[in-house]
Design a protein around this motif. Structure first.
Motif, PDB file in Angstrom:
ATOM      1  N   THR A 273       0.821  -1.222   0.000  1.00  0.00           N
ATOM      2  CA  THR A 273       0.000   0.000   0.000  1.00  0.00           C
ATOM      3  C   THR A 273       0.850   1.266   0.000  1.00  0.00           C
ATOM      4  O   THR A 273       0.334   2.356  -0.148  1.00  0.00           O
ATOM      5  CB  THR A 273      -0.921   0.023   1.228  1.00  0.00           C
ATOM      6  N   GLY A 274       2.140   1.116   0.230  1.00  0.00           N
ATOM      7  CA  GLY A 274       3.018   2.290   0.233  1.00  0.00           C
ATOM      8  C   GLY A 274       4.456   1.846   0.081  1.00  0.00           C
ATOM      9  O   GLY A 274       4.745   0.672  -0.038  1.00  0.00           O
ATOM     10  N   THR A 275       5.376   2.796   0.076  1.00  0.00           N
ATOM     11  CA  THR A 275       6.786   2.442  -0.080  1.00  0.00           C
ATOM     12  C   THR A 275       7.630   3.382   0.757  1.00  0.00           C
ATOM     13  O   THR A 275       7.270   4.541   0.980  1.00  0.00           O
ATOM     14  CB  THR A 275       7.213   2.534  -1.553  1.00  0.00           C
ATOM     15  N   LYS A 281      11.137   8.392   4.423  1.00  0.00           N
ATOM     16  CA  LYS A 281       9.775   8.900   4.388  1.00  0.00           C
ATOM     17  C   LYS A 281       8.881   7.969   3.571  1.00  0.00           C
ATOM     18  O   LYS A 281       9.286   7.505   2.519  1.00  0.00           O
ATOM     19  CB  LYS A 281       9.746  10.321   3.794  1.00  0.00           C
ATOM     20  N   TRP A 282       7.658   7.741   4.074  1.00  0.00           N
ATOM     21  CA  TRP A 282       6.686   6.892   3.375  1.00  0.00           C
ATOM     22  C   TRP A 282       5.881   7.731   2.401  1.00  0.00           C
ATOM     23  O   TRP A 282       5.523   8.864   2.673  1.00  0.00           O
ATOM     24  CB  TRP A 282       5.724   6.238   4.362  1.00  0.00           C
ATOM     25  N   SER A 283       5.583   7.104   1.248  1.00  0.00           N
ATOM     26  CA  SER A 283       4.730   7.783   0.272  1.00  0.00           C
ATOM     27  C   SER A 283       3.894   6.739  -0.454  1.00  0.00           C
ATOM     28  O   SER A 283       4.276   5.576  -0.534  1.00  0.00           O
ATOM     29  CB  SER A 283       5.582   8.578  -0.737  1.00  0.00           C
ATOM     30  N   ARG A 284       2.761   7.138  -0.975  1.00  0.00           N
ATOM     31  CA  ARG A 284       1.863   6.231  -1.678  1.00  0.00           C
ATOM     32  C   ARG A 284       2.415   5.926  -3.065  1.00  0.00           C
ATOM     33  O   ARG A 284       3.162   6.707  -3.649  1.00  0.00           O
ATOM     34  CB  ARG A 284       0.484   6.873  -1.820  1.00  0.00           C
ATOM     35  N   ASP A 286       2.248   5.707  -7.003  1.00  0.00           N
ATOM     36  CA  ASP A 286       1.483   6.457  -8.001  1.00  0.00           C
ATOM     37  C   ASP A 286       0.756   5.477  -8.922  1.00  0.00           C
ATOM     38  O   ASP A 286       0.927   4.251  -8.835  1.00  0.00           O
ATOM     39  CB  ASP A 286       2.411   7.395  -8.791  1.00  0.00           C
ATOM     40  N   ASP A 287      -0.076   5.994  -9.788  1.00  0.00           N
ATOM     41  CA  ASP A 287      -0.914   5.147 -10.642  1.00  0.00           C
ATOM     42  C   ASP A 287      -0.078   4.270 -11.576  1.00  0.00           C
ATOM     43  O   ASP A 287      -0.437   3.099 -11.829  1.00  0.00           O
ATOM     44  CB  ASP A 287      -1.872   6.022 -11.465  1.00  0.00           C
ATOM     45  N   ASP A 288       1.021   4.823 -12.117  1.00  0.00           N
ATOM     46  CA  ASP A 288       1.865   4.030 -13.012  1.00  0.00           C
ATOM     47  C   ASP A 288       2.488   2.840 -12.280  1.00  0.00           C
ATOM     48  O   ASP A 288       2.593   1.731 -12.823  1.00  0.00           O
ATOM     49  CB  ASP A 288       2.972   4.906 -13.615  1.00  0.00           C
ATOM     50  N   GLU A 289       2.913   3.061 -11.038  1.00  0.00           N
ATOM     51  CA  GLU A 289       3.523   1.976 -10.265  1.00  0.00           C
ATOM     52  C   GLU A 289       2.486   0.904  -9.908  1.00  0.00           C
ATOM     53  O   GLU A 289       2.771  -0.301  -9.948  1.00  0.00           O
ATOM     54  CB  GLU A 289       4.164   2.533  -8.993  1.00  0.00           C
ATOM     55  N   ILE A 290       1.274   1.326  -9.569  1.00  0.00           N
ATOM     56  CA  ILE A 290       0.212   0.362  -9.270  1.00  0.00           C
ATOM     57  C   ILE A 290      -0.120  -0.458 -10.500  1.00  0.00           C
ATOM     58  O   ILE A 290      -0.269  -1.689 -10.448  1.00  0.00           O
ATOM     59  CB  ILE A 290      -1.033   1.094  -8.735  1.00  0.00           C
ATOM     60  N   GLU A 291      -0.249   0.223 -11.650  1.00  0.00           N
ATOM     61  CA  GLU A 291      -0.544  -0.487 -12.898  1.00  0.00           C
ATOM     62  C   GLU A 291       0.587  -1.455 -13.243  1.00  0.00           C
ATOM     63  O   GLU A 291       0.342  -2.577 -13.722  1.00  0.00           O
ATOM     64  CB  GLU A 291      -0.744   0.530 -14.022  1.00  0.00           C
ATOM     65  N   PHE A 292       1.815  -1.002 -13.005  1.00  0.00           N
ATOM     66  CA  PHE A 292       2.968  -1.874 -13.261  1.00  0.00           C
ATOM     67  C   PHE A 292       2.895  -3.160 -12.415  1.00  0.00           C
ATOM     68  O   PHE A 292       3.080  -4.276 -12.932  1.00  0.00           O
ATOM     69  CB  PHE A 292       4.253  -1.106 -12.965  1.00  0.00           C
ATOM     70  N   LEU A 293       2.624  -3.015 -11.116  1.00  0.00           N
ATOM     71  CA  LEU A 293       2.559  -4.180 -10.229  1.00  0.00           C
ATOM     72  C   LEU A 293       1.378  -5.083 -10.568  1.00  0.00           C
ATOM     73  O   LEU A 293       1.444  -6.306 -10.406  1.00  0.00           O
ATOM     74  CB  LEU A 293       2.470  -3.734  -8.766  1.00  0.00           C
ATOM     75  N   GLU A 294       0.285  -4.502 -11.031  1.00  0.00           N
ATOM     76  CA  GLU A 294      -0.888  -5.308 -11.364  1.00  0.00           C
ATOM     77  C   GLU A 294      -0.694  -6.104 -12.641  1.00  0.00           C
ATOM     78  O   GLU A 294      -1.262  -7.195 -12.792  1.00  0.00           O
ATOM     79  CB  GLU A 294      -2.114  -4.398 -11.488  1.00  0.00           C
ATOM     80  N   ASN A 295       0.118  -5.605 -13.577  1.00  0.00           N
ATOM     81  CA  ASN A 295       0.212  -6.223 -14.900  1.00  0.00           C
ATOM     82  C   ASN A 295       1.507  -7.002 -15.146  1.00  0.00           C
ATOM     83  O   ASN A 295       1.589  -7.733 -16.135  1.00  0.00           O
ATOM     84  CB  ASN A 295       0.071  -5.136 -15.986  1.00  0.00           C
ATOM     85  N   ILE A 296       2.509  -6.847 -14.294  1.00  0.00           N
ATOM     86  CA  ILE A 296       3.773  -7.548 -14.538  1.00  0.00           C
ATOM     87  C   ILE A 296       3.553  -9.055 -14.424  1.00  0.00           C
ATOM     88  O   ILE A 296       2.855  -9.537 -13.525  1.00  0.00           O
ATOM     89  CB  ILE A 296       4.866  -7.073 -13.554  1.00  0.00           C
ATOM     90  N   GLU A 297       4.146  -9.808 -15.308  1.00  0.00           N
ATOM     91  CA  GLU A 297       3.960 -11.262 -15.330  1.00  0.00           C
ATOM     92  C   GLU A 297       5.024 -11.967 -14.473  1.00  0.00           C
ATOM     93  O   GLU A 297       6.170 -11.536 -14.416  1.00  0.00           O
ATOM     94  CB  GLU A 297       4.064 -11.780 -16.771  1.00  0.00           C
TER      95      GLU A 297
END
Length: 390
Positions: A273-275, A281-284, A286-297
């Protein structure tokens, strides 16, 4: 946690496993079936011996009662014979008195003499009959006394035998107690050895996982450093924790610390949920990183401790494997196949073997042995010697 700590952890676990391994006496079996079987047989023998003891005690009580009855009969017979003896003495006295009276009778009194003689004959006849009865009862008395003596001898003999059997039962009982204590001690020792084996097997999985995770992060961070150098950015791996998300690292290694879950309908659920980034410092994401994690094989996770998936991923990823180890490396598992028994142990390992999933250990302990465990530790040692050379 820094990625280099995985290597230190693996080496500490390896030393612990080797100490456990050489502290085990392998001359004794690891299974309980033989001990439990011997315990059941000995308990059956003890039950049979106790049953025989109860039978002997019942027979002893019956013989004592018979002895008391014969003693009572003997006393009654002795009293009866004493009374008969007194009666005979009385008759003898009477006969002597009659004979004296006959001598005083006048010869002229023939009729009275005849009657007296008849009386004497009758008395003599009775006397003979009484003497015969006395002799008969004397024979009965002697036979009874001999029979009682024989019975008394048999009873004494049986008492001695029963005493010997009771002593034997006592010794057998003490021996059974001693053997039972010995079995309990052996069972305790086997349980301790089983716990040592379980700890060795449990730690060996963490050793493999630590080696693999260390090498993945070492190679992945090296790749990230090269990319950042081309961008003119300095990359220091010591400032990052293994839980931090670095897109270039995950893209190259196909590894992230947190897992993702794909539902039946195809929905992807991210555990991350964060990095943790720059200066702690923690930060959320971004959309590109979420899409990357969802689609990487073929994404693998470290948090779940499924190092077997990481190993298979490295085997199938030629680029990553070449970056981790040169072609000429004879490192076990990666380039040199282990025995089927060792591979089975490695593939059967999971993090729940010690606490949450006892069925894993129940299946493993049935075919684990000294040779297999020694091969497993030797592979850990070989990997430890070679993995930091590249």
């Amino acid at each position: 946690m820094k990625y280099k700590e995985y290597l230190d952890t693996a080496r500490r676990h390896l030393e612990s496993c080797q100490c456990f391994f050489y502290s085990i006496n392998w001359s004794e079996t690891l299974t309980k079936e033989r001990i439990l079987k011997a315990n059941v047989v000995q308990l059956k023998e003890e039950k049979k011996l106790l049953k025989d003891k109860h039978k002997l005690i019942a027979k002893k009580t019956s013989l004592i009662e018979q002895t008391n009855n014969w003693t009572s009969e003997k006393k009654i017979l002795a009293k009866w014979l004493e009374r008969r003896k007194k009666r005979i003495e009385f008759i003898r006295t009477s006969i002597r008195q009659r004979e004296e009276e006959i001598e005083l009778i006048d010869n002229t009194k023939q009729l009275k003499e005849k009657n007296l003689l008849e009386d004497i004959h009758s008395l003599l006849t009775k006397k003979a009959s009484l003497i015969e009865q006395i002799n008969y009862w004397k024979c009965i008395r002697r036979a009874t006394e001999e029979r009682l003596l024989r019975r008394k001898t048999r009873i004494e003999t049986k008492k001695i035998l029963m005493s010997q059997k009771e002593n034997l039962l006592g010794r057998v009982h003490n021996e059974l107690i001693r053997k039972e204590e010995w079995l309990k001690k052996k069972q305790s020792q086997l349980k301790e050895k089983e716990l040592l084996l379980k700890d060795i097997f449990y730690l060996s999985g963490y050793i493999f996982e630590s080696f693999i995770v260390f090498k993945i992060y070492e190679v992945g961070y090296r790749h990230v450093r090269d990319i950042y150098r081309e961008r003119g950015i300095k990359f220091d791996p010591d400032k990052y924790d293994v839980t931090d998300f670095i897109k270039e690292f995950t893209e190259f290694t196909r590894v992230d610390y947190y897992p993702r879950k794909v539902t039946k309908n195809g929905q992807v659920i991210l555990r991350r949920t964060g990095t943790k980034r720059h200066n702690g410092k923690w930060s959320r994401l971004d959309d590109d990183e979420i899409e990357f994690l969802e689609n990487i094989e073929g994404l693998c996770a470290i948090e779940q401790h499924k190092f077997q998936e990481l190993f298979r991923m490295i085997q199938n990823n030629q680029v990553l494997r070449d970056a981790m180890f040169p072609q000429s490396t004879n490192i076990p598992l990666f380039f040199v196949n282990a025995s089927p028994e060792v591979e089975n142990l490695i593939n059967s390992w999971c993090s729940g073997v010690r606490y949450s999933d006892p069925s894993v250990w129940e299946n493993i302990k049935n075919y684990i042995n000294e040779s297999t465990l020694k091969d497993l530790l030797n592979i850990c040692q070989q990997i430890n010697e070679k993995i930091t050379q590249f």
